[in-house]
Design a protein around this motif. Structure first.
Motif, PDB file in Angstrom:
ATOM      1  N   TYR A  34       6.273   3.640  -6.778  1.00 40.88           N
ATOM      2  CA  TYR A  34       5.311   3.160  -5.835  1.00 40.88           C
ATOM      3  C   TYR A  34       3.963   3.470  -5.642  1.00 40.88           C
ATOM      4  O   TYR A  34       3.886   4.680  -4.949  1.00 40.88           O
ATOM      5  CB  TYR A  34       6.416   2.658  -4.922  1.00 40.88           C
ATOM      6  N   ALA A  36       0.365   2.454  -3.999  1.00 38.12           N
ATOM      7  CA  ALA A  36      -0.822   0.785  -3.390  1.00 38.12           C
ATOM      8  C   ALA A  36       0.033   0.080  -2.917  1.00 38.12           C
ATOM      9  O   ALA A  36       0.874   0.575  -1.694  1.00 38.12           O
ATOM     10  CB  ALA A  36      -1.755   1.148  -4.547  1.00 38.12           C
ATOM     11  N   ARG A  37      -0.448  -1.279  -3.007  1.00 38.94           N
ATOM     12  CA  ARG A  37       0.069  -2.236  -2.432  1.00 38.94           C
ATOM     13  C   ARG A  37       1.761  -2.174  -2.785  1.00 38.94           C
ATOM     14  O   ARG A  37       2.744  -2.468  -1.880  1.00 38.94           O
ATOM     15  CB  ARG A  37      -0.594  -3.434  -2.850  1.00 38.94           C
ATOM     16  N   SER A  38       1.908  -1.783  -4.057  1.00 39.02           N
ATOM     17  CA  SER A  38       3.514  -2.235  -3.470  1.00 39.02           C
ATOM     18  C   SER A  38       4.157  -0.896  -3.058  1.00 39.02           C
ATOM     19  O   SER A  38       5.584  -1.377  -2.834  1.00 39.02           O
ATOM     20  CB  SER A  38       4.245  -1.393  -5.527  1.00 39.02           C
ATOM     21  N   GLU A  40       3.590  -0.415  -0.429  1.00 40.83           N
ATOM     22  CA  GLU A  40       3.149  -0.941   0.657  1.00 40.83           C
ATOM     23  C   GLU A  40       4.105  -1.582   1.510  1.00 40.83           C
ATOM     24  O   GLU A  40       5.536  -2.474   1.983  1.00 40.83           O
ATOM     25  CB  GLU A  40       2.235  -1.560   1.363  1.00 40.83           C
ATOM     26  N   LEU A  41       4.916  -2.838   0.104  1.00 40.28           N
ATOM     27  CA  LEU A  41       6.264  -3.872   0.336  1.00 40.28           C
ATOM     28  C   LEU A  41       6.847  -3.418   0.173  1.00 40.28           C
ATOM     29  O   LEU A  41       7.916  -4.203   0.414  1.00 40.28           O
ATOM     30  CB  LEU A  41       5.076  -4.961  -0.678  1.00 40.28           C
ATOM     31  N   ILE A  74       3.823  -9.860  -6.200  1.00 42.52           N
ATOM     32  CA  ILE A  74       2.959  -8.816  -6.383  1.00 42.52           C
ATOM     33  C   ILE A  74       2.730  -9.716  -8.499  1.00 42.52           C
ATOM     34  O   ILE A  74       2.515  -8.558  -8.695  1.00 42.52           O
ATOM     35  CB  ILE A  74       2.524  -7.681  -6.594  1.00 42.52           C
ATOM     36  N   PRO A 106       0.037  -1.905  -8.864  1.00 45.41           N
ATOM     37  CA  PRO A 106      -0.546  -3.748  -9.171  1.00 45.41           C
ATOM     38  C   PRO A 106      -2.029  -2.772  -9.076  1.00 45.41           C
ATOM     39  O   PRO A 106      -2.467  -1.554  -8.807  1.00 45.41           O
ATOM     40  CB  PRO A 106       0.048  -3.410  -7.187  1.00 45.41           C
ATOM     41  N   ILE A 108      -6.035  -2.546  -8.053  1.00 48.52           N
ATOM     42  CA  ILE A 108      -6.522  -1.859  -7.698  1.00 48.52           C
ATOM     43  C   ILE A 108      -8.323  -2.051  -7.886  1.00 48.52           C
ATOM     44  O   ILE A 108      -8.824  -2.586  -8.642  1.00 48.52           O
ATOM     45  CB  ILE A 108      -6.505   0.124  -8.154  1.00 48.52           C
TER      46      ILE A 108
END
Length: 111
Positions: A34, A36-38, A40-41, A74, A106, A108
């Protein structure tokens, strides 16, 4: 560059085995990374998941979202890379091998 990627489907050797041997239903352990944002989620950077050997890229995404429902937000922006090849979410058939690497990337933003 984003492409539809090569199909990772490998034709079975013609050895006279039964066609209905359930090969598509066997599960494989794959490494999911995973970014970046993935990350985090999902709350983690990597894990090992058991998924069917033959699966479409969209079904693979759905399997991952079952484990991490927060990733659903996302869905329309995410890109997969399977064994470092970009794969679009859709009906592209993947044939996964044990230990294959699946990256969730995700979008960037940058300046």
């Amino acid at each position: 560059r984003l492409s539809s990627g090569r199909r990772r489907h490998r034709e079975p050797a013609a050895e006279g085995g039964p066609l209905g041997d359930g090969g598509s239903m066997r599960c494989q352990q794959v490494s999911v990374l995973y970014f970046a944002r993935s990350a985090e989620l999902a709350g983690l950077r990597s894990e090992t998941l058991s998924v069917p050997r033959q699966i479409t890229s969209l079904q693979l995404w759905e399997e991952i979202v079952k484990v991490h429902p927060r990733l659903a937000v996302i869905r329309d922006q995410v890109v997969f890379a399977v064994q470092q090849e970009y794969v679009l979410l859709g009906d592209q058939l993947l044939v996964l091998q044990p230990g294959d690497e699946v990256a969730i990337i995700p979008p960037i933003s940058g300046g």
